[in-house]
Scaffold this active site. Sequence first.
Site, PDB file in Angstrom:
ATOM      1  CB  SER A  20       3.302  -5.292   0.177  1.00  0.00           C
ATOM      2  OG  SER A  20       2.371  -6.168   0.731  1.00  0.00           O
ATOM      3  CG  PHE A  21       1.508  -7.575  -5.058  1.00  0.00           C
ATOM      4  CD1 PHE A  21       0.877  -8.663  -5.650  1.00  0.00           C
ATOM      5  CD2 PHE A  21       1.755  -6.450  -5.832  1.00  0.00           C
ATOM      6  CE1 PHE A  21       0.524  -8.627  -6.990  1.00  0.00           C
ATOM      7  CE2 PHE A  21       1.396  -6.407  -7.158  1.00  0.00           C
ATOM      8  CZ  PHE A  21       0.787  -7.512  -7.745  1.00  0.00           C
ATOM      9  CG  ASP A  26       3.205  -4.661   8.023  1.00  0.00           C
ATOM     10  OD1 ASP A  26       1.986  -4.809   7.861  1.00  0.00           O
ATOM     11  OD2 ASP A  26       4.021  -4.609   7.074  1.00  0.00           O
ATOM     12  CG  HIS A  45       1.801  -2.966   4.763  1.00  0.00           C
ATOM     13  ND1 HIS A  45       2.759  -3.949   4.812  1.00  0.00           N
ATOM     14  CD2 HIS A  45       1.281  -3.023   3.505  1.00  0.00           C
ATOM     15  CE1 HIS A  45       2.812  -4.581   3.647  1.00  0.00           C
ATOM     16  NE2 HIS A  45       1.932  -4.034   2.837  1.00  0.00           N
ATOM     17  CB  SER A  96      -1.642  -6.423  -3.924  1.00  0.00           C
ATOM     18  OG  SER A  96      -1.575  -6.938  -2.605  1.00  0.00           O
TER      19      SER A  96
END
Length: 277
Positions: free
Chosen positions: A107-108, A228, A256, A38
């Site tokens: 992630s998202f 991260d 990340h 995101s």
Amino acid sequence: MTTTENPAIGKDVEADGIRTNYLESGTGDDHVVLVHGSGPGVTSYANWRLVLPELGKDFHCVAPDMVGFGYSDRPVDVAYSLDTWADQTLGVMDALGIERAHLIGNSFGGGIALRLATQHPDRVRKLVLMGSMGVHFEITEGLDAVWGYEASFENMRRVLDYFAYSRELVNDELAQVRYEGSIQPGFQEAFSSMFPAPRQRWVEAMTVSEDALRALPHRALVMHGREDKVIPVSNSYKLMELLDNADLAVFSHCGHWSMIERTADFNRLVRDFFLGD
């Protein structure tokens, strides 16, 4: 993989009422759906450009732009939520005739994959969760900066510094490209409306209940960069504990962007995981 000169624009399909741009690689009946993260100006191409060519050698891969991101439509009345994005992902599968698929969530996108898997477990084969949301954590300085991005070259440079461990990956050229991507018509307007401050509430909105996670039967590969600064590595340890059938891989000297910073390792582990028993 794409049908235009812009590599981020591929084919499009109507998914849960949303015209959805998606990239595609490979053929066959062994399907993989990749769900991006995101960040500001993000597209499926930005996330998966180094993954799709490799995984496409063994699988049919589909990587959609989630509504509000990339080159998918941004309906003025859309409600940005975990359910909206999960329903859109399932809609892509339905529109392309994909009955079951492996899911990769970044992630998202990991939160989206988990929501889809808990609501429609029969549509999911295996799960790869990379730097994943989906569980509770205290919002990091990095994620707060990412979601709070206001469009400028300087702000993009600062946000990118949170993403990568290697300083070689974060330079002015990349920041300029990503900044220009973030200011295309409609991109920043949609992004800034998704996660307004205070932003801890949006972390909670991207979570899946622990009981639902414990009930998931799927094989899962949980992956995280040790350094991260956006999503804490403790998330992946928590997911490994909650998911009954999960393995964990933690990459050293990695932030990340596991799929970019450790591309060869990422592709090899994912390929072997999906092809294995």
